[in-house]
Design a protein around this motif. Structure first.
Motif, short mmCIF file in Angstrom:
data_model
loop_
_atom_site.label_atom_id
_atom_site.label_comp_id
_atom_site.label_asym_id
_atom_site.label_seq_id
_atom_site.Cartn_x
_atom_site.Cartn_y
_atom_site.Cartn_z
N ASP A 131 34.38 46.71 47.23
CA ASP A 131 34.68 45.83 46.10
C ASP A 131 33.68 46.11 44.97
O ASP A 131 32.47 45.89 45.14
N LEU A 133 33.46 44.61 42.10
CA LEU A 133 33.03 43.40 41.40
C LEU A 133 31.97 42.65 42.19
O LEU A 133 30.94 42.25 41.65
N GLN A 134 32.22 42.46 43.48
CA GLN A 134 31.33 41.64 44.29
C GLN A 134 30.18 42.43 44.90
O GLN A 134 29.24 41.83 45.43
N ARG A 135 30.26 43.74 44.81
CA ARG A 135 29.18 44.58 45.36
C ARG A 135 28.68 45.53 44.27
O ARG A 135 29.24 45.58 43.18
N GLU A 136 27.65 46.28 44.58
CA GLU A 136 27.01 47.14 43.58
C GLU A 136 27.72 48.49 43.48
O GLU A 136 27.77 49.25 44.43
N THR A 200 25.75 43.58 40.93
CA THR A 200 27.15 43.80 41.25
C THR A 200 27.91 44.14 39.97
O THR A 200 27.41 43.95 38.86
N LEU A 202 30.36 42.54 38.78
CA LEU A 202 30.56 41.29 38.06
C LEU A 202 29.33 40.90 37.26
O LEU A 202 29.43 40.51 36.09
N GLN A 203 28.16 41.02 37.87
CA GLN A 203 26.92 40.70 37.17
C GLN A 203 26.71 41.61 35.96
O GLN A 203 26.26 41.16 34.90
N SER A 231 30.96 51.39 46.53
CA SER A 231 29.94 50.36 46.40
C SER A 231 28.89 50.51 47.48
O SER A 231 29.14 51.11 48.53
#
Length: 232
Positions: A131, A133-136, A200, A202-203, A231
């Motif tokens: 993922d 968005l939720q992971r780097e 991530t 997202l961040q 990721s």
């Protein structure tokens, strides 16, 4: 190796690299020394000309040979490997006064292609379908995100700018799955998203003030290209 032989070898090497500054060693025929000088310089010049064809054409014969001769005579290189000489030449350009301010960046732009093409680096452990968005997100080890003051992809004999543009040239250079090196222009947002080292997806998108849907689409597109490998 005896000290006498070592000193003789150093004397010969200094003369072959810079005959105007260092006299010829005694006991060697002048004609033979001339052949050695031509062969040594020719090997270095041919290697660099093949590595930096745009820089060579843009500088022209006189300026190009003057630059290579100065490098050949004055720059100390520790690598014994011919494929690494082009990278050494880039380091040399970064440390001298240049007669055209874009030379070092143009040389780096040309060198990065061969560097990535020959790279045997391996990507670290990652999840290819992770993922984003939720992971780097993780960048391929054969991808580089670059910013140049000069429009290096446009410089040529007919275009040699005297002033750098107000905005930098932002580029992505990467080796695709077919082992071909590709170049692409980046928007400022894409550049900032890729140069961030932590966080991530997202961040990173939120930190840039970008739209979530647009940012995710960009990350997925780069994964499809092999620029992002997955990721962490």
């Amino acid at each position: 190796m005896s000290e006498t032989l070592r000193l003789q070898q150093f004397a010969l090497a200094r003369h072959l690299r810079d005959p105007d500054r260092y006299p010829a060693p005694t006991g060697i025929e002048a004609r033979r020394l001339g052949v050695y000088r031509a062969l040594l310089y020719g090997a270095i010049e041919s290697l660099l000309a093949g590595s930096f064809p745009v820089l060579r054409r843009t500088l022209g014969d006189k300026r190009w040979h003057a630059r290579v001769q100065h490098f050949h005579a004055n720059y100390r290189s520790d690598t014994p490997l011919f494929p690494e000489v082009a990278g050494v030449f880039v380091d040399y350009l970064l440390g001298i006064q240049l007669d055209a301010p874009w030379q070092a960046e143009l040389a780096h732009y040309e060198w990065i292609e061969s560097y990535l093409c020959l790279s045997d680096a391996e990507d670290p452990a990652h999840d290819p379908s992770g993922d984003l968005l939720q992971r780097e997100p993780m960048l391929s080890c054969t991808a580089r995100v670059l910013a140049y003051r000069w429009p290096v992809e446009r410089i040529c004999p007919e275009y040699q700018p005297n002033e750098a543009p107000a905005s930098p040239t932002l580029l992505l250079v990467y080796r695709d799955r077919q082992l071909q090196v590709r170049f692409a222009r980046l928007t400022p947002m894409a550049y900032r998203l890729l140069v961030q080292q932590e966080g991530t997806g997202l961040q990173r998108i939120r930190a840039l003030g970008g739209e979530l849907e647009q940012g995710l689409a960009l990350l997925e597109h780069l994964r499809d290209q092999g620029v992002i490998i997955g990721s962490r």
